[in-house]
Design a protein around this motif. Structure first.
Motif, PDB file in Angstrom:
ATOM      1  N   GLU A   2       0.789  -1.226   0.000  1.00  0.00           N
ATOM      2  CA  GLU A   2       0.000   0.000   0.000  1.00  0.00           C
ATOM      3  C   GLU A   2       0.827   1.285   0.000  1.00  0.00           C
ATOM      4  O   GLU A   2       0.644   2.160   0.847  1.00  0.00           O
ATOM      5  N   PRO A   3       1.730   1.433  -0.949  1.00  0.00           N
ATOM      6  CA  PRO A   3       2.487   2.691  -1.019  1.00  0.00           C
ATOM      7  C   PRO A   3       1.583   3.839  -1.437  1.00  0.00           C
ATOM      8  O   PRO A   3       0.651   3.660  -2.229  1.00  0.00           O
ATOM      9  N   ARG A   4       1.837   5.004  -0.890  1.00  0.00           N
ATOM     10  CA  ARG A   4       1.065   6.196  -1.251  1.00  0.00           C
ATOM     11  C   ARG A   4       1.912   7.207  -2.007  1.00  0.00           C
ATOM     12  O   ARG A   4       1.389   8.052  -2.717  1.00  0.00           O
ATOM     13  N   THR A   5       3.237   7.105  -1.823  1.00  0.00           N
ATOM     14  CA  THR A   5       4.130   8.103  -2.403  1.00  0.00           C
ATOM     15  C   THR A   5       5.376   7.447  -2.968  1.00  0.00           C
ATOM     16  O   THR A   5       5.877   6.473  -2.431  1.00  0.00           O
ATOM     17  N   ILE A   6       5.850   8.031  -4.063  1.00  0.00           N
ATOM     18  CA  ILE A   6       7.138   7.663  -4.627  1.00  0.00           C
ATOM     19  C   ILE A   6       8.054   8.865  -4.429  1.00  0.00           C
ATOM     20  O   ILE A   6       7.726   9.979  -4.826  1.00  0.00           O
ATOM     21  N   VAL A   7       9.182   8.612  -3.773  1.00  0.00           N
ATOM     22  CA  VAL A   7      10.180   9.664  -3.592  1.00  0.00           C
ATOM     23  C   VAL A   7      11.269   9.403  -4.630  1.00  0.00           C
ATOM     24  O   VAL A   7      11.938   8.372  -4.603  1.00  0.00           O
ATOM     25  N   LEU A   8      11.405  10.338  -5.557  1.00  0.00           N
ATOM     26  CA  LEU A   8      12.406  10.235  -6.610  1.00  0.00           C
ATOM     27  C   LEU A   8      13.688  10.898  -6.131  1.00  0.00           C
ATOM     28  O   LEU A   8      13.683  12.058  -5.706  1.00  0.00           O
ATOM     29  N   THR A   9      14.773  10.137  -6.153  1.00  0.00           N
ATOM     30  CA  THR A   9      16.076  10.703  -5.793  1.00  0.00           C
ATOM     31  C   THR A   9      16.995  10.587  -7.006  1.00  0.00           C
ATOM     32  O   THR A   9      16.613  10.041  -8.036  1.00  0.00           O
ATOM     33  N   ASP A  10      18.194  11.073  -6.847  1.00  0.00           N
ATOM     34  CA  ASP A  10      19.141  11.022  -7.954  1.00  0.00           C
ATOM     35  C   ASP A  10      19.606   9.603  -8.274  1.00  0.00           C
ATOM     36  O   ASP A  10      20.153   9.361  -9.340  1.00  0.00           O
ATOM     37  N   ARG A  11      19.334   8.643  -7.385  1.00  0.00           N
ATOM     38  CA  ARG A  11      19.786   7.271  -7.630  1.00  0.00           C
ATOM     39  C   ARG A  11      18.675   6.228  -7.580  1.00  0.00           C
ATOM     40  O   ARG A  11      18.668   5.318  -8.375  1.00  0.00           O
ATOM     41  N   VAL A  12      17.787   6.328  -6.605  1.00  0.00           N
ATOM     42  CA  VAL A  12      16.786   5.283  -6.399  1.00  0.00           C
ATOM     43  C   VAL A  12      15.399   5.885  -6.234  1.00  0.00           C
ATOM     44  O   VAL A  12      15.248   7.102  -6.090  1.00  0.00           O
ATOM     45  N   LEU A  13      14.401   5.011  -6.240  1.00  0.00           N
ATOM     46  CA  LEU A  13      13.033   5.387  -5.898  1.00  0.00           C
ATOM     47  C   LEU A  13      12.718   4.778  -4.539  1.00  0.00           C
ATOM     48  O   LEU A  13      13.053   3.625  -4.283  1.00  0.00           O
ATOM     49  N   PHE A  14      12.096   5.554  -3.678  1.00  0.00           N
ATOM     50  CA  PHE A  14      11.649   5.062  -2.391  1.00  0.00           C
ATOM     51  C   PHE A  14      10.133   5.055  -2.380  1.00  0.00           C
ATOM     52  O   PHE A  14       9.503   6.027  -2.816  1.00  0.00           O
ATOM     53  N   LEU A  15       9.540   3.977  -1.882  1.00  0.00           N
ATOM     54  CA  LEU A  15       8.098   3.896  -1.726  1.00  0.00           C
ATOM     55  C   LEU A  15       7.762   4.169  -0.269  1.00  0.00           C
ATOM     56  O   LEU A  15       8.430   3.670   0.634  1.00  0.00           O
ATOM     57  N   SER A  16       6.729   4.964  -0.044  1.00  0.00           N
ATOM     58  CA  SER A  16       6.350   5.321   1.317  1.00  0.00           C
ATOM     59  C   SER A  16       4.844   5.211   1.489  1.00  0.00           C
ATOM     60  O   SER A  16       4.076   5.503   0.559  1.00  0.00           O
ATOM     61  N   ALA A  17       4.422   4.825   2.677  1.00  0.00           N
ATOM     62  CA  ALA A  17       3.006   4.766   3.017  1.00  0.00           C
ATOM     63  C   ALA A  17       2.485   6.136   3.460  1.00  0.00           C
ATOM     64  O   ALA A  17       1.299   6.312   3.680  1.00  0.00           O
ATOM     65  N   ILE A  18       3.368   7.110   3.561  1.00  0.00           N
ATOM     66  CA  ILE A  18       3.004   8.468   3.957  1.00  0.00           C
ATOM     67  C   ILE A  18       2.670   9.274   2.705  1.00  0.00           C
ATOM     68  O   ILE A  18       3.329   9.137   1.673  1.00  0.00           O
ATOM     69  N   SER A  19       1.665  10.125   2.779  1.00  0.00           N
ATOM     70  CA  SER A  19       1.253  10.897   1.605  1.00  0.00           C
ATOM     71  C   SER A  19       2.354  11.848   1.144  1.00  0.00           C
ATOM     72  O   SER A  19       3.189  12.300   1.936  1.00  0.00           O
ATOM     73  N   SER A  20       2.341  12.150  -0.139  1.00  0.00           N
ATOM     74  CA  SER A  20       3.353  13.044  -0.709  1.00  0.00           C
ATOM     75  C   SER A  20       3.263  14.433  -0.091  1.00  0.00           C
ATOM     76  O   SER A  20       4.278  15.082   0.155  1.00  0.00           O
ATOM     77  N   LYS A  21       2.053  14.881   0.201  1.00  0.00           N
ATOM     78  CA  LYS A  21       1.869  16.205   0.820  1.00  0.00           C
ATOM     79  C   LYS A  21       2.516  16.250   2.205  1.00  0.00           C
ATOM     80  O   LYS A  21       3.212  17.209   2.542  1.00  0.00           O
ATOM     81  N   THR A  22       2.302  15.213   3.000  1.00  0.00           N
ATOM     82  CA  THR A  22       2.896  15.154   4.338  1.00  0.00           C
ATOM     83  C   THR A  22       4.416  15.115   4.265  1.00  0.00           C
ATOM     84  O   THR A  22       5.106  15.829   5.005  1.00  0.00           O
TER      85      THR A  22
END
Length: 68
Positions: free
Chosen positions: A41-61
């Protein structure tokens, strides 16, 4: 923890349904084993210069947490 300087952006997980380009990036990173985080149940994808992180926390938060 992700170093702030490596973060490119926060994106809602459903961007994969709306953006073929982002979907392509996601699958390319997945093949390279460059996706980390919570697969359930990921809610957000955090794009970095190397990897993608999946998070259950909303992108707005997450965005607001980087500002505070």
């Amino acid at each position: 923890m992700i170093p702030y300087s490596s973060i490119i952006g926060f994106f809602p997980y459903d961007i994969l349904d709306r953006s073929p380009e982002f979907r392509h990036l996601f699958h390319a990173r997945r093949v390279q084993n460059l996706i980390l985080g919570e697969w359930e149940e990921p809610r957000t994808i955090v794009l970095t210069d190397r990897v993608l992180f999946l998070s259950a926390i909303s992108s707005k938060t997450l965005y607001h947490r980087t500002r505070g």
